[in-house]
Design a protein around this motif. Structure first.
Motif, short mmCIF file in Angstrom:
data_model
loop_
_atom_site.label_atom_id
_atom_site.label_comp_id
_atom_site.label_asym_id
_atom_site.label_seq_id
_atom_site.Cartn_x
_atom_site.Cartn_y
_atom_site.Cartn_z
N LEU A 78 0.83 -1.11 0.00
CA LEU A 78 -0.16 0.18 0.05
C LEU A 78 1.04 1.27 -0.03
O LEU A 78 0.56 2.19 -0.74
N VAL A 79 1.86 1.32 0.83
CA VAL A 79 3.04 2.44 0.85
C VAL A 79 3.59 2.63 -0.85
O VAL A 79 3.68 3.77 -1.08
N CYS A 82 1.18 4.27 -2.98
CA CYS A 82 0.92 5.34 -2.59
C CYS A 82 2.19 6.28 -3.15
O CYS A 82 1.93 7.50 -3.48
N PRO A 87 -1.60 10.59 -4.17
CA PRO A 87 -2.72 10.39 -3.11
C PRO A 87 -3.92 9.69 -3.87
O PRO A 87 -5.14 9.90 -3.66
N PHE A 89 -4.95 6.76 -3.45
CA PHE A 89 -5.78 5.75 -2.63
C PHE A 89 -6.72 6.54 -1.70
O PHE A 89 -7.96 6.22 -1.47
N CYS A 90 -6.16 7.58 -1.17
CA CYS A 90 -7.25 8.49 -0.28
C CYS A 90 -8.20 9.04 -1.25
O CYS A 90 -9.19 9.37 -0.68
N CYS A 94 -10.30 5.13 -0.84
CA CYS A 94 -10.74 5.20 0.54
C CYS A 94 -12.26 5.59 0.63
O CYS A 94 -12.54 6.80 -0.02
#
Length: 132
Positions: A78-79, A82, A87, A89-90, A94
């Motif tokens: 995941l890191v 990203c 951004p 993912f966010c 998310c």
């Protein structure tokens, strides 16, 4: 295509993606849904690819005083995504952003309805920094 229409279409695409991911998270809690298992903390895709919230992985590692390879790998995946995509993912995956947008839409709708009857919604202002 006008700038406004372009922004609206991107917002719709982003919200649709987040809503789909929220639905997958809910479906993942059922045993009959084999493609995605887990929760917002840690999950697996197709019982093969681990994903884990990096902060939850750190919390689990510190609390258990041991390193679990699967959760570490899931956090690193995941890191890495990203770091490569920014951004994404966010903004796109998310469901929190979608839920906040939905909350704002409902609040605006209620305020308009209350305004018709000369009623007011209590205004509570929070500093913008609390948003993050």
């Amino acid at each position: 295509m006008s700038a406004r229409r372009h922004a609206v279409s991107w917002a719709l695409a982003r919200r649709s993606t987040a809503l789909t991911f929220a639905a997958v998270l809910i479906l993942g809690s059922f045993s009959w849904f084999p493609w995605f298992k887990g929760s917002t903390t840690a999950s697996t895709i197709l019982s093969l690819i681990p994903l884990a919230d990096p902060l939850a992985a750190l919390e689990t590692t510190l609390a258990s005083r041991s390193i679990e390879f699967t959760i570490l790998l899931g956090a690193l995946i995941l890191v890495g995504v990203c770091l490569l995509l920014g951004p994404v993912f966010c903004g796109w995956v998310c469901p929190l952003g979608f839920l906040l947008d939905l909350n704002h839409g409902i609040r605006t709708w209620v305020q308009r309805r209350l305004h018709r009857f000369n009623m007011r919604w209590p205004e509570i202002r929070f500093p913008r920094q609390l948003r993050y």
